[in-house]
Write an enzyme that holds these catalytic residues in place. Structure first.
Site, PDB file in Angstrom:
ATOM      1  N   TYR A 141       4.441   5.596  20.757  1.00 16.78           N
ATOM      2  CA  TYR A 141       4.069   4.532  20.440  1.00 16.78           C
ATOM      3  C   TYR A 141       4.824   3.191  19.190  1.00 16.78           C
ATOM      4  O   TYR A 141       4.725   2.939  18.711  1.00 16.78           O
ATOM      5  CB  TYR A 141       2.619   5.078  19.701  1.00 16.78           C
ATOM      6  CG  TYR A 141       1.335   4.969  20.266  1.00 16.78           C
ATOM      7  CD1 TYR A 141       1.395   5.423  21.419  1.00 16.78           C
ATOM      8  CD2 TYR A 141       0.426   5.955  19.862  1.00 16.78           C
ATOM      9  CE1 TYR A 141       0.340   5.359  22.187  1.00 16.78           C
ATOM     10  CE2 TYR A 141      -1.075   6.307  20.258  1.00 16.78           C
ATOM     11  CZ  TYR A 141      -0.863   6.076  21.596  1.00 16.78           C
ATOM     12  OH  TYR A 141      -1.896   6.600  22.630  1.00 16.78           O
ATOM     13  N   LYS A 192       3.821  17.484  29.208  1.00 14.64           N
ATOM     14  CA  LYS A 192       4.432  17.441  30.603  1.00 14.64           C
ATOM     15  C   LYS A 192       5.899  17.094  30.925  1.00 14.64           C
ATOM     16  O   LYS A 192       6.837  16.096  31.139  1.00 14.64           O
ATOM     17  CB  LYS A 192       3.923  15.905  30.554  1.00 14.64           C
ATOM     18  CG  LYS A 192       2.871  14.953  31.972  1.00 14.64           C
ATOM     19  CD  LYS A 192       2.557  15.433  32.562  1.00 14.64           C
ATOM     20  CE  LYS A 192       2.665  15.372  34.333  1.00 14.64           C
ATOM     21  NZ  LYS A 192       1.456  15.717  34.924  1.00 14.64           N
ATOM     22  N   ASP A 224      -2.255  16.934  31.426  1.00 12.77           N
ATOM     23  CA  ASP A 224      -3.571  17.021  33.126  1.00 12.77           C
ATOM     24  C   ASP A 224      -4.629  18.011  33.045  1.00 12.77           C
ATOM     25  O   ASP A 224      -5.581  17.681  32.951  1.00 12.77           O
ATOM     26  CB  ASP A 224      -3.225  16.323  34.195  1.00 12.77           C
ATOM     27  CG  ASP A 224      -1.988  17.381  34.896  1.00 12.77           C
ATOM     28  OD1 ASP A 224      -0.753  17.618  33.761  1.00 12.77           O
ATOM     29  OD2 ASP A 224      -1.612  17.202  35.604  1.00 12.77           O
ATOM     30  N   ASP A 248      -3.562  11.717  21.093  1.00  7.59           N
ATOM     31  CA  ASP A 248      -4.849  10.117  20.767  1.00  7.59           C
ATOM     32  C   ASP A 248      -6.165  10.840  21.832  1.00  7.59           C
ATOM     33  O   ASP A 248      -7.386  10.804  20.931  1.00  7.59           O
ATOM     34  CB  ASP A 248      -3.969   9.256  20.614  1.00  7.59           C
ATOM     35  CG  ASP A 248      -4.665   8.386  20.644  1.00  7.59           C
ATOM     36  OD1 ASP A 248      -5.966   7.752  20.558  1.00  7.59           O
ATOM     37  OD2 ASP A 248      -4.171   6.805  20.798  1.00  7.59           O
ATOM     38  N   ASP A 252      -9.461  12.381  20.986  1.00  2.00           N
ATOM     39  CA  ASP A 252     -10.782  11.944  21.394  1.00  2.00           C
ATOM     40  C   ASP A 252     -11.826  12.383  22.283  1.00  2.00           C
ATOM     41  O   ASP A 252     -13.126  12.230  21.796  1.00  2.00           O
ATOM     42  CB  ASP A 252     -11.259  10.156  21.567  1.00  2.00           C
ATOM     43  CG  ASP A 252     -10.948   9.209  20.355  1.00  2.00           C
ATOM     44  OD1 ASP A 252     -10.404   9.779  19.471  1.00  2.00           O
ATOM     45  OD2 ASP A 252     -10.500   8.445  20.906  1.00  2.00           O
TER      46      ASP A 252
END
Ligand code: NAD
Length: 358
Positions: A141, A192, A224, A248, A252
């Protein structure tokens, strides 16, 4: 010694829910003789309306001088037409980066009384208590270079940079392991590393940090798989630590396991444990001014503040117990209401939590 708490009420339902949280904070302050001093400041749309910018320098300075900050939520349609850089949400980003609040703590707790509110089967989520620790000021980000460029063949290409340096990984790792020490002593680091070099380094540094916490068990999981496990068997996790983008998304998803966004607090910490505490939800413009917003996420944010920034764990426990009692009594704001319980408004809910300390 007195402790300073800055109150930023924010926009739409912000002032309604923060008022209830402040009632609770004043009650614990009195009961546990904490010596808390409150000061108010401006952030978000409220600040834009008053002084023309969403995070005035004065607010940043007040933040620097405080031990902790309690915030409602900012933003809403009133400021949709305002210049992008002056939108309320930009104010929050400026506050987070200005105070170097890099460690985002988001618990996903499902009170057994609310197990029916989840979209997953009650037996999979009842009693769920996960803490997601998300790195908040680095990663893709913020990575440079970034942008949209024109290639030699005339086609446009969007690009971002995923990078983390050792010190950034180490400091968020420390936050996660410290949190695990006062919980079930398990950290799952999500990456990852089978594809992204930046997360190969992430994994290496997490292993190094783990050496300082021999009591804590560290495991690793690809993002994943973590997404899948979160909906398959979420109770396997204690503390999950991950980078900005993965965090992020996973936080959620974890929040929604509980089915009630009005119940979830959050904290953003700096390296010394100073923190910004706020509910996970937004400013809910659709219900603002009706006295129906659920104040419990903000009240539970006060509990986190007492635990992580104000060194008052007993007071934090007392708030969490009071919230549980109120739920046992069957009180529900409309967002968590089910048949057979009693529907109450924002201030009745806040008053009930305060009453539970008597
Ligand atoms: P939202 O979280 O405000 O609302 C989503 C839904 O959840 C709405 O139906 C709302 O009524 C409900 N809801 C939220 N909080 C509730 C509560 N305490 N009690 C009962 N119901 C509640 O998300 P949104 O509608 O996408 O965003 C509204 C505004 O909030 C936007 O301007 C957004 O940018 C801003 N926002 C701010 C923050 C923050 O301040 N940290 C976070 C997210 C969104």
């Amino acid at each position: 010694m007195s402790k300073k708490v800055l109150i930023l009420k924010g926009d739409y339902i912000g002032p309604e829910i923060v008022d209830e949280a402040v009632k609770v904070l004043k009650k614990v302050d009195q009961k546990f003789s904490l010596g808390i001093e409150l000061e108010e400041g401006l952030l978000g749309g409220a600040a834009y309306d008053e002084v023309g910018e969403p995070c005035p320098e004065k607010t940043l300075e007040q933040g620097r001088q405080s031990d902790a900050i309690l915030m409602g939520s900012v933003g809403g349609p009133k400021w949709d037409e305002v210049d992008r850089d002056l939108r309320p949400e930009k104010g929050l980003l400026k506050l987070r980066s200005g105070l170097e609040l890099f460690g985002n703590l988001r618990p996903a707790i499902l009170y057994p009384q609310l197990a029916d509110a989840s979209s997953l089967k009650p037996e999979i989520v009842a009693g769920l208590n996960i803490l997601i620790v998300r790195e908040l000021t680095g990663g893709i980000y913020f990575g440079e270079p970034r942008g949209i460029r024109v290639l030699e063949n005339g086609e446009r290409e969007g690009y971002n940079t995923y990078k983390y340096c050792e010190s950034e990984i180490r400091r968020i790792g420390k936050v996660a392991f410290e949190a695990a020490m006062v919980r079930d002593k398990r950290v799952c680091s999500v990456d990852k590393a089978n594809v992204l070099e930046a997360t190969i380094l992430w994994r290496e540094i997490m292993e190094e940090v783990a050496k300082d916490y021999p009591e804590v068990t560290l495991s690793h999981m690809y993002v994943d798989n973590a997404a899948m496990q979160l909906v398959r068997a979420p109770k396997q996790f204690d503390v999950v630590v991950t980078g900005n983008m993965f965090g992020d998304i996973l936080s959620d998803a974890a929040a929604m396991l509980t089915g009630s966004i009005g119940m979830l607090p959050s904290a953003s910490l700096d390296k010394d444990g100073k923190g910004l505490y706020e509910p996970c939800h937004g400013s809910a413009p659709d219900i603002a001014g009706q006295g129906v917003a659920n104040p419990l996420a903000t009240i539970l944010s006060v509990a986190m503040m007492l635990r992580y920034s104000l060194d008052a764990p007993e007071a934090a426990d007392a708030i969490e117990v009071a919230v549980s009692k109120v739920l046992d009594m069957g009180l529900r704001t409309p967002d968590i209401y089910t048949e057979g319980t009693r529907k109450v408004g924002t201030s009745e809910m806040g008053d009930a939590v305060v009453q539970c300390f008597m």
